[in-house]
Every structure is written in structure tokens, then in C-alpha cells.
Design a protein around this motif. Sequence first.
Motif, short mmCIF file in Angstrom:
data_model
loop_
_atom_site.label_atom_id
_atom_site.label_comp_id
_atom_site.label_asym_id
_atom_site.label_seq_id
_atom_site.Cartn_x
_atom_site.Cartn_y
_atom_site.Cartn_z
N ARG A 166 4.61 -114.68 44.18
CA ARG A 166 4.85 -116.43 44.46
C ARG A 166 3.36 -116.71 43.29
NH1 ARG A 166 6.62 -118.12 50.06
NH2 ARG A 166 8.35 -117.23 49.75
N GLU A 167 1.84 -115.85 43.81
CA GLU A 167 1.10 -116.17 42.56
C GLU A 167 1.12 -116.26 41.03
OE1 GLU A 167 -1.87 -117.03 44.62
OE2 GLU A 167 -3.70 -116.71 43.07
N MET A 168 1.88 -114.94 41.45
CA MET A 168 2.09 -114.45 39.92
C MET A 168 3.23 -114.90 38.78
SD MET A 168 0.10 -111.76 39.68
CE MET A 168 0.08 -110.80 37.97
N ARG A 169 3.67 -115.24 39.67
CA ARG A 169 5.21 -116.51 39.13
C ARG A 169 4.32 -118.24 38.53
NH1 ARG A 169 10.28 -116.40 41.08
NH2 ARG A 169 11.22 -117.79 40.53
N ARG A 170 3.36 -118.82 39.20
CA ARG A 170 2.58 -119.87 38.88
C ARG A 170 1.64 -118.66 37.46
NH1 ARG A 170 1.79 -120.25 44.81
NH2 ARG A 170 2.48 -121.06 45.13
N ARG A 171 0.96 -118.37 37.95
CA ARG A 171 -0.38 -118.39 36.93
C ARG A 171 0.58 -117.51 35.61
NH1 ARG A 171 -3.35 -113.55 38.27
NH2 ARG A 171 -3.67 -113.50 35.56
N THR A 172 1.86 -116.74 35.24
CA THR A 172 2.13 -116.55 33.69
C THR A 172 3.31 -118.14 33.91
OG1 THR A 172 4.06 -115.38 35.33
CG2 THR A 172 2.02 -113.74 34.82
N ILE A 203 12.55 -109.31 37.54
CA ILE A 203 11.53 -109.99 37.47
C ILE A 203 10.38 -110.00 38.20
CG2 ILE A 203 9.68 -111.20 36.62
CD1 ILE A 203 11.88 -112.79 34.70
N ARG A 204 11.48 -110.21 39.23
CA ARG A 204 10.73 -109.32 40.89
C ARG A 204 9.92 -108.09 40.96
NH1 ARG A 204 13.07 -109.46 45.73
NH2 ARG A 204 14.61 -111.12 44.83
N GLN A 205 10.18 -107.51 40.23
CA GLN A 205 10.15 -106.06 40.91
C GLN A 205 9.07 -105.62 39.20
OE1 GLN A 205 12.11 -103.90 42.60
NE2 GLN A 205 13.38 -106.19 42.82
N ILE A 206 9.14 -106.25 38.62
CA ILE A 206 8.02 -105.94 37.70
C ILE A 206 7.00 -106.93 37.78
CG2 ILE A 206 7.77 -105.95 34.60
CD1 ILE A 206 10.67 -105.17 34.62
N LEU A 207 7.20 -108.06 37.40
CA LEU A 207 5.62 -109.34 38.39
C LEU A 207 5.78 -109.26 39.50
CD1 LEU A 207 3.95 -111.37 36.43
CD2 LEU A 207 6.07 -113.12 37.26
N GLY A 208 6.42 -108.68 40.18
CA GLY A 208 5.42 -108.67 41.44
C GLY A 208 5.34 -107.09 41.90
N TRP A 209 6.54 -106.48 42.52
CA TRP A 209 6.43 -104.94 42.46
C TRP A 209 5.19 -103.76 42.24
CZ3 TRP A 209 6.45 -103.78 47.68
CH2 TRP A 209 7.43 -104.86 48.69
N ASP A 256 -8.02 -101.89 31.82
CA ASP A 256 -6.66 -101.90 31.56
C ASP A 256 -5.41 -103.11 31.72
OD1 ASP A 256 -3.98 -101.10 30.93
OD2 ASP A 256 -3.92 -99.40 31.61
N ASP A 257 -6.02 -104.17 30.34
CA ASP A 257 -5.05 -105.30 30.61
C ASP A 257 -4.19 -105.20 29.85
OD1 ASP A 257 -5.93 -105.18 27.77
OD2 ASP A 257 -7.41 -106.78 27.97
N ARG A 258 -3.20 -104.55 30.11
CA ARG A 258 -1.83 -104.08 30.15
C ARG A 258 -0.91 -104.14 31.17
NH1 ARG A 258 -0.47 -97.72 27.86
NH2 ARG A 258 -1.82 -97.48 30.25
N PHE A 259 -1.81 -104.53 32.28
CA PHE A 259 -1.29 -104.78 33.57
C PHE A 259 -1.32 -106.50 33.54
CE2 PHE A 259 -1.41 -100.66 34.36
CZ PHE A 259 -0.34 -100.32 34.73
N LEU A 260 -0.80 -107.69 34.23
CA LEU A 260 -0.78 -108.75 34.44
C LEU A 260 -2.40 -109.51 35.27
CD1 LEU A 260 3.00 -109.13 34.37
CD2 LEU A 260 1.35 -109.74 32.28
N ALA A 261 -2.16 -108.06 36.54
CA ALA A 261 -3.34 -108.81 37.15
C ALA A 261 -4.80 -107.55 37.46
CB ALA A 261 -2.46 -108.98 38.81
N SER A 262 -5.10 -108.37 37.54
CA SER A 262 -7.15 -107.65 36.80
C SER A 262 -7.30 -107.59 38.22
CB SER A 262 -7.92 -108.47 36.47
OG SER A 262 -8.52 -109.07 37.25
#
Length: 507
Positions: free
Chosen positions: A152-158, A299-305, A125-131
Motif C-alpha cells: 500500500r505504501e508503494m502504491r501511494r509512493r508511485t 501489479i501487486r506481484q511486482i510492486l509489492g512482492w 541498484d536503483d532499478r528497484f522501486l524501494a531503496s
Amino acid sequence: MSRLVLVLGDQLSDGLSALREADRASDVVVMAEVMAEATYVAHHPKKIALILAAMRKFARHLEAEGWQVCYTRLDDPANAGSIPGELLRRAEETRATAVIATEPGEWRLIRALEELPLTLHLLEDDRFLASHGDFESWARGRKALRMEYFYREMRRRTGLLMAGDAPLGGQWNFDHDNRKPAPDAVTTRPLHFAPDAVVNEVLDLVETRFGASFGRLRPFALATDRAQARQALAHFLRHALPHFGDYQDAMLDGHRTLYHAVISPYLNIGLLDPLEVCRAAEAEHASGAAPINAVEGFIRQILGWREYVRGIYFLEGEGYTARNHLNHQRPLPDLYWGAGTDMRCVSKAVQQTEEDAYAHHIQRLMVTGNFALLAGVDPAEVHDWYLRVYLDAFEWVEAPNVIGMSQFADGGIIASKPYVSSGNYIDRMSDHCRHCAYRVKDKTGPKACPFNLLYWDFLIRHRARFEGNPRMAQMYRTWDRMDDSRRATVLQDAAAFLGRMDRGARV
Ligand code: FAD
Ligand code: DLZ
Ligand code: SF4
């Protein structure tokens, strides 16, 4: 030969991997309203109506886009009653032997698809940003899986909110600017969408079939297609996002949503895409319309949590929902089902949940979740309640939030210490206590706030487990400084309160 393309009720996205993989000239989309999904827990009727109405509209949209859709309505006499049953029925009809599916968000349904006597192409399901692979690599070798580092890793990646390699504004996290107490007035409310013909037909069906379940079906004012969900998002970005950070943790007696987005159901069923939402919020900061503390917090709620809890759900596997690290055994009190309580904060959160199938994060964590944890309720019963009552509840997101974050039943994978608090926290963040039959300043006695009593009761019950935790040591020192008779009274009053609640008395 044609293949079947499964689209589930929470997979209503044009970019779904199963649709991308399929051939619209020869493959057949299968969508089915089935009792098995409507009853694996007794969902809030608003949640069932949201999903069925959005499924019907999405099926029409796919047909308009040139797909052949085999759509089964709940009241179709030929309905096989379950997703595997419907796939088998459609396979027989079309002579298809293969199914293309995007991975469901729940182990239960993944296993059911794997057991089908058909060739299954199960796609990520690649609607999520982390596989799953991304999360596993991040988690590998770490002692503790703290969300902040994953984020933080997700911030860097996106590249979201980044200035080159550094976080925009010089900090990863602006939480110290957030968490202001409740404001006097809130200047916005979520958009309402009047039911159209499709929604009205579904509402009648749901009323007949599920009208007796916990939760009010009407009024129903939710978005049920992508265009409406986009309007809801635009409304939030314009009117609420600028204040989101400041009042993220606040609660008000007279306002149910404050500056929250109220978009989780739309994200979770696929009407909105998480990256699209984060980019739209980022643009509000870039244009000067919203401050960094608000946009970063959101953004932290969605990209992070959101990504992190999904990672934990799949990493921890099928037994996760049965965990009970603190060995809590109390049945969920009837007050969670609307039996009534004098605790104003709890009564407001439950009433709102019954009417709207929505409560914001702090109500879920620090009111209903906190109370269940303090009272020692069996986490499986708490999990069942949260999965039933919220519009946005799907196991991949609900279970880590409840079992892990809220009930500490996973032993600290998600939370480094239990989210427990006395009435002081609720008093600081809300105006509920002013309207309450209990007195938040009373630590013992007939009017003492139950959160005050149960807070100590919880800490003492679990002293051996928690007194070595540096973040909790201060609380044990405070307890040890109290005189003996006061400590005994607190524990007696807590036991009396729990006894009354267990006997079914109104508390
Ligand atoms: P906002 O506060 O405006 O936040 C924006 C978005 O961030 C949300 O729409 C959501 O997609 C995401 N988000 C925020 N916090 C979290 C989180 N902890 N986990 C995942 N995503 C998050 N969220 C669900 O989507 N489904 C659930 O079943 C669910 N159960 C929860 C149970 C408990 C005990 C707790 C403490 C939290 C739970 N959450 C759940 C997380 C959070 O409470 C909701 O996502 C949020 O309240 C949705 O309202 P909103 O759209 O107004 O969110
Ligand atoms: C929640 C739900 C409900 C109530 N009904 C249906 C349905 O009739 N058909 C369907 O395809 N999906 C439904 N869903 C969503 C599924 O339960 C969801 O896909 C799984 O729980 C996996 O997340
Ligand atoms: Fe809740 Fe206690 Fe405040 Fe009443 S006094 S609203 S029970 S925190």
C-alpha cells in the motif's frame, strides 16, 4: 585516469547506476563470462545460456552507444575465472585503480567486491522501486513485516492505481475476485524467439561445458535482448493480462504457463524495468482492455512482492539462507532431480522445470515447495534446488521466497503461517488429480494421496509450535475430532510413505 565500470550478467540495463555514474569518454566497461558465476551452483543450462547470450548482445549495444567495453568470453585462455579476478586483470591492463559497480544482488558477490585491492564505488541498484533505506524506514518499529502494508505504501509512493489518496476501484486488493480453479482451455502461450547467430554460438558453448547439469538446454526460445523482452511483455499484456487475476492460482496438466507473464527472467537480468512493466499494465486498465482485478493482482506481484522480498533479503543479512526454524533435516528426495514419481502434480512441475527452467508461482509454492515442507526437507537443500533450476533465480529473490515464504525456515518473517495444504487444494485448483496414480479422496490406505498423509504428519510433528496460531487452530480441532484408530493409521501411513521415499523407492 580511466576507471573500470562493472556490468554483471543480471545488470543489463541502460539506466544502470554504474553506467550513469561513469564517463563514456574515459572509463572502461568490464563484462566477463566466468566459471565462478556459472558454477557457484550448478545452474540449469538454459539459465546460463540466457545470461551469456544477453550479456554478449548487451556488450555490443554498449559499444554501439560509444562505450569502450572489455568483454571476456568464457573460453578466452586469459579468463581469470571470477569477477574479482577479471577486474584485477583489467585493472592491470588499463592501469585503472578504481571500480564503479552497482550493488550485486547477492551478499557473496558484494563481499568479494569489497575485498578487492581497488577503490570501490559501490552504488545503489536503483532499478528497484524501494531503496534499502526506504525498506528499513518502513520496517522500523513494526511488529510484523506484512507485504500487504508495504504494498500500500508503494502504491501511494508511485501513484500506481491510485485515485488521489484512495486506491483505484475503492480497494487495495482484489484477491477475492481471483483464484478461480483451472479453466477448461487457455487461449494463449508465451512468444517464442528463434535463436539467432549469437544465441546459437552460446548454446554450443553451454552444451559443451554444462550439458551434464540438470535441465534441458534445447529447444531454446527465450528473449535475449531488450527489444525481444519488450515484445514478450506486449504479448502478455494483450493476450494474457485480462485473465491473469482470475486464473493466477490455477494449474493445468496440459498447459504450463496459463495466463502468467513469464517475464521474471527479463526483469531480473535488467532487460525490462519494473516501473515500466507496472505502468504498461496500468495503461491496459485505463484503456478498458483489462479488468481491475487482473491489473491490480499483477501489479501487486511486482510492486509489492518483488520489492518486498528484496527488502527482506537485505534487511535480514547474510545468515538468512542458513535458517532452519523447524529443524528439518531430510535430504532432498531424488524425485526433485527427475528420478520419477507417481505424484502427478509433482512429476508435472519437475518435468516442466527440467525442460523449461520455469514453473509458475503456485507450482513452486503449493506443489514442490509444499511437498518439501510437509516431508521435512532441509531448507538449505530446498534453497539450493530452487537457485539451480529456475531461469529467474537470483539469491535476493529466490531465498526469501524459499526460506521464508515456502519453507517457513525464517520462523514467520514473511509468512504468518506455513503454506501447507493437503491434496484437496491441488485438486480444487488443477486437473492433475484426475491423471494421478494416487487418489486425492483417500485419506489413508495404499492409494491415499501423499499430500493428505503428510499434511497431518506435519501438523502433528509441529503441534507445540502451531496450535496456538489462530489461523491453524481449526485444523487441530479437526484432528482432535478424528477417532484414535484413524489418527494412528494416518500417522503410520505417512511414516511408511516417508520410509519408502528415504529408501529410494519410487513414490
Ligand atoms: P507472474 O505470475 O506473471 O507474475 C508477474 C511478476 O511478478 C513476475 O515476473 C515476478 O517478477 C513478480 N513476482 C510474482 N510473485 C513474486 C514473488 N513471490 N517474489 C518476487 N517476485 C514475484 N521469482 C523470481 O523472480 N525468482 C525466483 O528465484 C523465485 N523463486 C521462487 C521460489 C518459490 C518457492 C516461490 C513460491 C516463488 C518464487 N518466485 C521467484 C516468485 C514467482 O514464483 C516467480 O516470480 C514467478 O513464477 C515468475 O513467473 P511469471 O513471470 O510468469 O510471473
Ligand atoms: C548467473 C550468472 C551466470 C551463470 N554467469 C555470469 C557470468 O558469467 N558473468 C556475470 O557477470 N554474471 C553471471 N551471472 C549473474 C551473477 O551470478 C549475478 O550477478 C550474481 O549472482 C548477483 O545477483
Ligand atoms: Fe498430487 Fe495427490 Fe492430486 Fe496426485 S492425488 S495429483 S499426489 S494432489
